[in-house]
Design an enzyme around this catalytic site. Structure first.
Site, PDB file in Angstrom:
ATOM      1  N   GLU A   1       0.145  -0.958   5.912  1.00  0.00           N
ATOM      2  CA  GLU A   1       1.235  -0.441   6.740  1.00  0.00           C
ATOM      3  C   GLU A   1       1.029   1.051   6.937  1.00  0.00           C
ATOM      4  OE1 GLU A   1       4.947   1.063   8.265  1.00  0.00           O
ATOM      5  OE2 GLU A   1       4.073   1.670   6.374  1.00  0.00           O
TER       6      GLU A   1
ATOM      7  N   ASP B   1       0.846  -1.202   0.000  1.00  0.00           N
ATOM      8  CA  ASP B   1       0.000   0.000   0.000  1.00  0.00           C
ATOM      9  C   ASP B   1       0.880   1.250   0.000  1.00  0.00           C
ATOM     10  OD1 ASP B   1       0.842  -0.634   2.633  1.00  0.00           O
ATOM     11  OD2 ASP B   1      -0.776   0.548   3.522  1.00  0.00           O
TER      12      ASP B   1
HETATM   13 ZN   LIG Z   1       6.770   2.419   4.202  1.00  0.00          ZN
END
Ligand SMILES: [Zn+2]
Length: 380
Positions: free
Chosen positions: A135, A70
């Site tokens: 994340e 992501d």
């Molecule tokens: Zn990162």
């Protein structure tokens, strides 16, 4: 000239607009690449988050590449010189959202692994990938859930390399071998609201709290240690008052954050803060949020292999650092794994016109290869 493997993989990933927690097929593309190399592919989907656990080999030690597919939002597209999700090569720099954080590193992982398993089909132990699409978001259904899954079946990671962009000026100049802990406190101090002209009928929470806040702000929490700077307390938000100049507020809200070293635990910090507030006789409510325990990978095979690989490929002596924000390494380290973060230069991450030097991705790939060679090939 055709693109190198690293460059074509990086471009393929950047072209997928995987704004957190979307994955947009990045992990499927990785799985399609890794399966023919002998990896067992295990997609782990939790709610909105796609994760990938891929492993080649069944024995230990396990060398794991960790990272995320992501990216943070591109921001205003018109501020970009090139479209954020159209990978564009200009003067050796690859532009696009995620180029440095961290699709470039993932491309370097993949190219390094392909070369390594081709050169060393009978390597020792296992190679693994722990990849998440959460994340940059709330990190609930990403790495923590994958780690839980692995722990439940007692599958252990020995050495973990997180591809977060750790480098400052040159690739490999800085490696993160730990991170400070992050602990947030939301404090409400209660007073009694009233008219400023009749202070004897009110209790001003700002006045009551001021000496305690001063003590919190000036206290030396610890002196840090060889690997960590001293623990720091910072007020992030403070609020009281109705907006009127003739009203004593009834409440004061203070939000503060600790970035703390391994000299203290979150429990010790909480206790010390509460002791100060109580000693000042405050009526208060305090909510704590722990975003990450500190972790440290001191000396050991992984740190040594990283330093040696960087030296061999770039000629540089790397600096071990625990500065900067948190990363998913904080979820992996508590399982007992040694964890290192090594990725490209972080100058443009999360900014418009994010970019990475293609030559740096090639260098990174060589460093990753060299590390696997040290850790997974028997030298006799
Ligand atoms: Zn990162």
């Amino acid at each position: 000239m055709t693109d190198s493997l690293v460059l074509s993989l990086a471009k393929d990933l950047i072209a997928r607009p995987s704004v957190t927690p979307a994955d947009e097929g990045c992990q499927q593309m990785m799985a399609d690449f890794l399966a023919p190399l002998g990896f067992t592919i295990e997609p782990l989907v939790f709610h909105d988050t796609t994760n990938l656990w891929a492993r080649k080999g069944t024995t230990g030690p396990v060398f794991c590449f960790a990272g995320h597919t992501d990216v943070v939002p591109a921001g205003p597209a018109e501020k970009w010189n090139t479209p954020p999700f159209e990978p564009t090569l200009i003067d050796g720099m690859l532009y696009g959202r995620g180029a440095a954080d961290m699709k470039g590193s993932i491309a370097s992982f993949m190219a390094a692994v392909q070369r390594f398993v081709t050169d060393h089909p009978d390597h020792q132990g296992s190679i693994a990938f722990l990849i998440t699409s959460d994340e940059e978001g709330p990190f609930i259904n990403g790495t923590p859930k994958v780690v839980e899954t692995l722990e439940a079946r007692q599958e252990k990671i020995t050495w973990c390399l997180v591809g977060e962009p750790s480098s400052t000026a040159h690739v490999g100049d800085v490696v993160k071998n730990g991170r400070r802990g992050s602990l947030t406190g939301d404090l409400t101090v209660f007073g009694i609201q009233g008219h400023v002209a009749y202070p004897h009928l009110a209790e001003n929470p700002v006045h009551l709290a001021a000496p305690a806040i001063y003590e919190l702000a000036t206290k030396q929490w610890d002196n840090g240690n060889e690997f960590f700077p001293a623990t720091s307390f910072q007020i992030a938000n403070i609020n009281a008052g109705t907006g009127a100049s003739n009203v004593i507020p009834g409440e004061l809200q203070v939000q503060f954050n600790f970035r703390y070293s391994t000299e203290l635990t979150d429990e010790q910090i909480k206790q010390q803060v509460e002791d100060i507030l109580t000693r000042h006789g405050l009526r208060y409510e305090l909510k704590w949020t722990l975003s990450g325990q500190p972790f440290l990978t001191g000396s050991g095979k992984l740190v040594e292999a990283t330093q040696r690989a960087i030296k061999a490929i770039t000629g540089r002596e790397t600096e071990l650092s625990t500065s900067g924000g948190t990363s998913d390494g904080r979820f992996i380290a508590p399982t007992g794994a040694q964890v290192i973060e090594l990725g490209p230069v972080n100058a443009t991450i999360h900014k418009v016109n994010e970019c990475v030097r293609v030559a740096d991705l090639e260098t990174l790939s060589d460093i990753y290869y060299h590390m696997m060679q040290q850790l997974l090939v028997k030298h006799d």
